[in-house]
Design a protein around this motif. Structure first.
Motif, PDB file in Angstrom:
ATOM      1  N   ARG A   1      31.448  21.936  56.657  1.00 52.11           N
ATOM      2  CA  ARG A   1      30.629  23.085  56.282  1.00 52.11           C
ATOM      3  C   ARG A   1      31.055  23.722  54.963  1.00 52.11           C
ATOM      4  N   SER A   2      32.372  23.869  54.782  1.00 51.99           N
ATOM      5  CA  SER A   2      32.882  24.631  53.641  1.00 51.99           C
ATOM      6  C   SER A   2      33.644  23.729  52.674  1.00 51.99           C
ATOM      7  N   LEU A   3      33.304  23.828  51.399  1.00 53.76           N
ATOM      8  CA  LEU A   3      33.955  23.021  50.366  1.00 53.76           C
ATOM      9  C   LEU A   3      34.771  23.898  49.415  1.00 53.76           C
ATOM     10  N   THR A   4      35.199  25.059  49.898  1.00 51.79           N
ATOM     11  CA  THR A   4      35.877  26.004  49.008  1.00 51.79           C
ATOM     12  C   THR A   4      37.195  25.461  48.463  1.00 51.79           C
ATOM     13  N   ASP A   5      37.868  24.578  49.210  1.00 49.87           N
ATOM     14  CA  ASP A   5      39.108  23.992  48.686  1.00 49.87           C
ATOM     15  C   ASP A   5      38.832  23.174  47.428  1.00 49.87           C
ATOM     16  N   LEU A   6      37.757  22.385  47.479  1.00 48.88           N
ATOM     17  CA  LEU A   6      37.395  21.579  46.312  1.00 48.88           C
ATOM     18  C   LEU A   6      36.863  22.449  45.176  1.00 48.88           C
TER      19      LEU A   6
ATOM     20  N   ALA B   1      34.841  16.500  25.855  1.00 43.57           N
ATOM     21  CA  ALA B   1      35.179  16.199  27.250  1.00 43.57           C
ATOM     22  C   ALA B   1      35.315  17.489  28.052  1.00 43.57           C
ATOM     23  N   ILE B   2      35.900  18.502  27.422  1.00 48.30           N
ATOM     24  CA  ILE B   2      36.080  19.791  28.093  1.00 48.30           C
ATOM     25  C   ILE B   2      34.733  20.445  28.369  1.00 48.30           C
ATOM     26  N   ALA B   3      33.806  20.325  27.431  1.00 43.48           N
ATOM     27  CA  ALA B   3      32.466  20.866  27.662  1.00 43.48           C
ATOM     28  C   ALA B   3      31.840  20.225  28.900  1.00 43.48           C
ATOM     29  N   GLN B   4      32.084  18.927  29.071  1.00 44.50           N
ATOM     30  CA  GLN B   4      31.555  18.245  30.253  1.00 44.50           C
ATOM     31  C   GLN B   4      32.256  18.723  31.519  1.00 44.50           C
ATOM     32  N   VAL B   5      33.573  18.946  31.441  1.00 47.78           N
ATOM     33  CA  VAL B   5      34.315  19.457  32.597  1.00 47.78           C
ATOM     34  C   VAL B   5      33.750  20.801  33.045  1.00 47.78           C
ATOM     35  N   ILE B   6      33.459  21.670  32.091  1.00 49.72           N
ATOM     36  CA  ILE B   6      32.924  22.992  32.430  1.00 49.72           C
ATOM     37  C   ILE B   6      31.553  22.861  33.092  1.00 49.72           C
ATOM     38  N   GLY B   7      30.738  21.928  32.596  1.00 46.69           N
ATOM     39  CA  GLY B   7      29.444  21.690  33.225  1.00 46.69           C
ATOM     40  C   GLY B   7      29.584  21.135  34.635  1.00 46.69           C
ATOM     41  N   LEU B   8      30.536  20.227  34.825  1.00 48.20           N
ATOM     42  CA  LEU B   8      30.772  19.664  36.156  1.00 48.20           C
ATOM     43  C   LEU B   8      31.256  20.738  37.126  1.00 48.20           C
ATOM     44  N   ASP B   9      32.101  21.637  36.641  1.00 46.06           N
ATOM     45  CA  ASP B   9      32.583  22.727  37.495  1.00 46.06           C
ATOM     46  C   ASP B   9      31.426  23.611  37.946  1.00 46.06           C
ATOM     47  N   ALA B  10      30.485  23.863  37.044  1.00 44.87           N
ATOM     48  CA  ALA B  10      29.314  24.658  37.422  1.00 44.87           C
ATOM     49  C   ALA B  10      28.499  23.937  38.497  1.00 44.87           C
ATOM     50  N   ALA B  11      28.370  22.608  38.359  1.00 44.48           N
ATOM     51  CA  ALA B  11      27.638  21.830  39.361  1.00 44.48           C
ATOM     52  C   ALA B  11      28.359  21.861  40.707  1.00 44.48           C
ATOM     53  N   VAL B  12      29.691  21.788  40.679  1.00 40.74           N
ATOM     54  CA  VAL B  12      30.474  21.838  41.919  1.00 40.74           C
ATOM     55  C   VAL B  12      30.265  23.176  42.627  1.00 40.74           C
TER      56      VAL B  12
ATOM     57  N   SER C   1      28.418  23.344  46.290  1.00 36.45           N
ATOM     58  CA  SER C   1      29.188  23.778  47.460  1.00 36.45           C
ATOM     59  C   SER C   1      28.387  24.704  48.368  1.00 36.45           C
ATOM     60  N   SER C   2      27.323  25.274  47.835  1.00 30.71           N
ATOM     61  CA  SER C   2      26.516  26.200  48.641  1.00 30.71           C
ATOM     62  C   SER C   2      25.281  25.529  49.243  1.00 30.71           C
ATOM     63  N   LEU C   3      25.114  24.229  49.000  1.00 27.90           N
ATOM     64  CA  LEU C   3      23.936  23.529  49.522  1.00 27.90           C
ATOM     65  C   LEU C   3      24.068  23.301  51.028  1.00 27.90           C
ATOM     66  N   GLY C   4      22.967  23.318  51.703  1.00 24.93           N
ATOM     67  CA  GLY C   4      22.971  23.056  53.142  1.00 24.93           C
ATOM     68  C   GLY C   4      22.892  24.337  53.953  1.00 24.93           C
ATOM     69  N   GLU C   5      22.778  24.155  55.252  1.00 22.61           N
ATOM     70  CA  GLU C   5      22.688  25.285  56.163  1.00 22.61           C
ATOM     71  C   GLU C   5      23.619  25.058  57.351  1.00 22.61           C
ATOM     72  N   LEU C   6      24.068  26.161  57.910  1.00 21.32           N
ATOM     73  CA  LEU C   6      24.890  26.151  59.120  1.00 21.32           C
ATOM     74  C   LEU C   6      26.099  25.230  58.957  1.00 21.32           C
TER      75      LEU C   6
ATOM     76  N   GLY D   1      25.994  18.865  49.942  1.00 21.19           N
ATOM     77  CA  GLY D   1      26.489  18.684  48.582  1.00 21.19           C
ATOM     78  C   GLY D   1      27.800  17.937  48.494  1.00 21.19           C
ATOM     79  N   ILE D   2      28.324  17.465  49.632  1.00 16.88           N
ATOM     80  CA  ILE D   2      29.633  16.800  49.640  1.00 16.88           C
ATOM     81  C   ILE D   2      29.712  15.628  48.658  1.00 16.88           C
ATOM     82  N   PRO D   3      28.731  14.715  48.611  1.00 20.44           N
ATOM     83  CA  PRO D   3      28.848  13.583  47.674  1.00 20.44           C
ATOM     84  C   PRO D   3      28.946  14.025  46.215  1.00 20.44           C
ATOM     85  N   LEU D   4      28.121  14.999  45.835  1.00 17.41           N
ATOM     86  CA  LEU D   4      28.142  15.466  44.446  1.00 17.41           C
ATOM     87  C   LEU D   4      29.458  16.156  44.122  1.00 17.41           C
ATOM     88  N   VAL D   5      29.928  16.997  45.031  1.00 15.30           N
ATOM     89  CA  VAL D   5      31.191  17.701  44.804  1.00 15.30           C
ATOM     90  C   VAL D   5      32.339  16.706  44.667  1.00 15.30           C
ATOM     91  N   GLY D   6      32.402  15.738  45.569  1.00 11.85           N
ATOM     92  CA  GLY D   6      33.472  14.749  45.508  1.00 11.85           C
ATOM     93  C   GLY D   6      33.449  13.955  44.217  1.00 11.85           C
TER      94      GLY D   6
END
Length: 240
Positions: free
Chosen positions: A37-42, A104-115, A119-124, A129-134
């Motif tokens: 349910r929660s991906l806050t660690d990632l 490369a850093i600009a891409q990292v910042i964009g990836l962090d925004a996507a993560v 992480s908030s996708l889904g219900e209950l 969003g697990i595949p994208l976050v990973g």
């Protein structure tokens, strides 16, 4: 979700042992329901990588500025020439490693925004969003690792300081009038600064306004000027 229904009772144990062997990490089983349910660690890991990336961006940007020149830039440091010239300007030296790291850093910042968003996708109890976050977190780690390695080996280790130019620029800086502000007062210090901006040397401008020679020499004592206190007033007190 996360109950282990229809899986072998030892599936998680065996999988974690195998993953630990492959990665060399001491992995342990998480709370399955929370992990589904929660991906806050990632998200926290991604944020830490982003913070590191921002520090590297600032360092790369500073080094690019400090190495600019030689005629109309700062030219305070020299970085290795990696590419001789550019496609349109013969002889131009491009700081390609620093600029590649910044991209490369600009891409990292964009990836962090996507993560963060994924992480908030889904219900209950299920987060879709697990595949994208990973994927994005491991890509962030790969990008920042490569950028750090390249900047360290190809720039930082081979960096050369142009000490003579640094001293010349420091000694001609209008900012040095700050040292004399407690002694001269704000208005007179401003007048001296304006003369310096018109091309008069700081030493000559100070002499024109009646500053004794034993205080004018403070301009050359750069190491003394990076310590706390009031150098000009301290010198005045010792002379009294």
């Amino acid at each position: 979700m996360g109950t282990g229904l229809n899986a072998h009772p030892r599936f998680a144990e065996v999988a974690i042992r195998e993953l630990s062997s492959l990665t060399g990490l001491q992995l342990r089983q998480a709370n399955r329901m929370r992990a589904m349910r929660s991906l806050t660690d990632l998200v926290a890991l991604s944020g830490a990588i982003r913070s590191l990336a921002l520090d590297l961006y600032r360092l790369s940007q500073d080094l690019r500025l400090l190495s600019s020149g030689p005629n109309t830039g700062l030219g305070e440091v020299e970085i290795p020439t990696e590419v001789a010239g550019s496609s349109i300007m013969p002889g131009k030296k491009n700081p390609v490693t620093l600029e590649a790291a910044m991209q490369a850093i600009a891409q990292v910042i964009g990836l962090d925004a996507a993560v963060s968003w994924a992480s908030s996708l889904g219900e209950l109890e299920l987060n879709m969003g697990i595949p994208l976050v990973g994927y994005d977190v491991q890509l962030e780690a790969s990008l920042i690792s490569e950028a750090l390695r390249k900047v360290e080996t190809m720039v930082v280790r081979r960096l050369k300081a142009n000490a003579e130019r640094m001293r010349r620029l420091a000694e001609s800086s209008q900012a040095l009038i700050t040292v004399f502000s407690p002694l001269l007062g704000y208005d007179l210090a401003t007048a001296v600064s304006e003369e310096v901006s018109r091309g008069v040397s700081l030493e000559d401008a100070l002499r024109r306004h009646g500053v004794p020679e034993d205080k004018v020499v403070l301009v050359k004592d750069l190491l003394r000027l990076v310590k706390p206190g009031y150098p000009a007033k301290d010198l005045e007190a010792r002379s009294a």
